[in-house]
Design an enzyme around this catalytic site. Sequence first.
Site, PDB file in Angstrom:
ATOM      1  N   PHE A 254       0.840  -1.199   0.000  1.00  0.00           N
ATOM      2  CA  PHE A 254       0.000   0.000   0.000  1.00  0.00           C
ATOM      3  C   PHE A 254       0.876   1.251   0.000  1.00  0.00           C
ATOM      4  O   PHE A 254       1.887   1.318   0.723  1.00  0.00           O
ATOM      5  CB  PHE A 254      -0.878   0.061   1.260  1.00  0.00           C
ATOM      6  CG  PHE A 254      -1.832  -1.080   1.432  1.00  0.00           C
ATOM      7  CD1 PHE A 254      -3.130  -0.998   0.951  1.00  0.00           C
ATOM      8  CD2 PHE A 254      -1.445  -2.236   2.103  1.00  0.00           C
ATOM      9  CE1 PHE A 254      -4.027  -2.043   1.139  1.00  0.00           C
ATOM     10  CE2 PHE A 254      -2.328  -3.283   2.294  1.00  0.00           C
ATOM     11  CZ  PHE A 254      -3.623  -3.184   1.810  1.00  0.00           C
ATOM     12  N   ASP A 255       0.468   2.241  -0.770  1.00  0.00           N
ATOM     13  CA  ASP A 255       0.961   3.591  -0.570  1.00  0.00           C
ATOM     14  C   ASP A 255       0.271   4.142   0.674  1.00  0.00           C
ATOM     15  O   ASP A 255      -0.753   3.603   1.125  1.00  0.00           O
ATOM     16  CB  ASP A 255       0.661   4.438  -1.798  1.00  0.00           C
ATOM     17  CG  ASP A 255       1.148   5.871  -1.648  1.00  0.00           C
ATOM     18  OD1 ASP A 255       2.142   6.100  -0.932  1.00  0.00           O
ATOM     19  OD2 ASP A 255       0.514   6.767  -2.231  1.00  0.00           O
ATOM     20  N   GLY A 256       0.814   5.235   1.221  1.00  0.00           N
ATOM     21  CA  GLY A 256       0.230   5.794   2.423  1.00  0.00           C
ATOM     22  C   GLY A 256      -0.819   6.859   2.155  1.00  0.00           C
ATOM     23  O   GLY A 256      -2.023   6.624   2.269  1.00  0.00           O
ATOM     24  N   PHE A 371      -1.086  -0.860  -4.388  1.00  0.00           N
ATOM     25  CA  PHE A 371      -2.061   0.221  -4.506  1.00  0.00           C
ATOM     26  C   PHE A 371      -1.364   1.575  -4.359  1.00  0.00           C
ATOM     27  O   PHE A 371      -0.623   1.791  -3.397  1.00  0.00           O
ATOM     28  CB  PHE A 371      -3.142   0.089  -3.419  1.00  0.00           C
ATOM     29  CG  PHE A 371      -3.964  -1.161  -3.504  1.00  0.00           C
ATOM     30  CD1 PHE A 371      -5.045  -1.247  -4.378  1.00  0.00           C
ATOM     31  CD2 PHE A 371      -3.670  -2.264  -2.715  1.00  0.00           C
ATOM     32  CE1 PHE A 371      -5.816  -2.401  -4.454  1.00  0.00           C
ATOM     33  CE2 PHE A 371      -4.434  -3.419  -2.783  1.00  0.00           C
ATOM     34  CZ  PHE A 371      -5.511  -3.484  -3.660  1.00  0.00           C
TER      35      PHE A 371
END
Length: 412
Positions: A254-256, A371
């Site tokens: 995941f991106d943040g 993502f």
Amino acid sequence: MGCLIKRAPPARGRLRELPVRAEPPPPPPPPPPPRAQQRQQQRRPPPVRRSRRAMEPPGTAGPAGATGRPWEEAKAFYDKLVPKKKPKSPKPENAITIAVSSRALFRMEEEQKIYNEQGVEAYVKYQLDHENEPFLPGAAFPFVKALEAVNTQLRELYPDSEELFDIVLMTNNHAQVGVRLINSINHYDLFIERFCMTGGNSPICYLKAYHTNLYLSSDAEKVSGAIEEGIAAATIFSPSKDLEVSENQLRVAFDGDAVLFSDESEQIVKAHGLDMFFEHEKAHENKPLAQGPLKGFLEALGKLQKKFYSKGLRMECPIRTYLVTARSAASSGARALKTLRSWGLETDEALFLAGAPKGPLLKKIRPHIFFDDQMFHVEGAKEMGTVAAHVPYGIAQKHKRPAQEKQTPNSK
């Protein structure tokens, strides 16, 4: 006058002869079998005598201490003897529902070309004529297989639990195309029991009814519609090259900002620049960020991870999560980690790249899906062989699909 004849008396010591009893005649021979029975006996092959060694499964030791094939092959031998029984589908309210479009799960470029050039009737006819030919795996296929691998281990540990992944095929294809989709799913031995085929209408209105936790599609417009409805969603892209991924461990990166978290920080970057962003993050380090669109999906993954942890399987857990962010660890990383902590969540690994490209690092991680909200990072991941998914959320993303990639009503 007649003469009198005297008989001589029997000699002494001579045995008297007894009459001999006649033996009964032998029984008559049985009648010969009918000709049909004779022919059947002539055709019957002689019995085959198998040696004891020939009847042993692979992997067992032979005589004189000879070593056989690996134990896994012996186990596979016995598994084939037992008929496979499909597991029971969990109730939607108890499961983690992953809705996947048909074009995300399978490759349908040729069929889509027929639809665009010849229309819906030719498209449906082509699908009917080829319904016994399985589709090739698409971008989401490895991700779905990894979900099912996790389910297998969960069912072994918790046979009565319904806290499992439940995959739903969500498509606006015509119902007649469903036969080929079903044949393809059976061909690849996928466990997908729930379908939603809307016949040209958008499937977005059905997502909430299916208790969807994540929606993956190759249609950016439908994904945006799902995001607006508050459903975690992403547009999935096929990588530029194939990269082998784990078959036993689900890996999700995941991106943040604007993915797990809100786009609050990105708004400051766009409006005031990086220096002001660093100052803002330092001042608000102990203030949790608001949640982003995929926070709920990370939460669902964490819930399943804890089921393995409770069995003492933290290191062998078949789910592994990654935070891969362009943030700098020293200047803005603490707030991201403290936000996850405040939610009661964690990722197995946190990677702060300070603006460096994400593609090379993702190539080492080899996630089943990554993502991100910025197409720059999605494209970089694709080039390195990672299946990437764009999350159309927040101020930073203004991505518009090229005209030639615009999806048609029957693209799903």
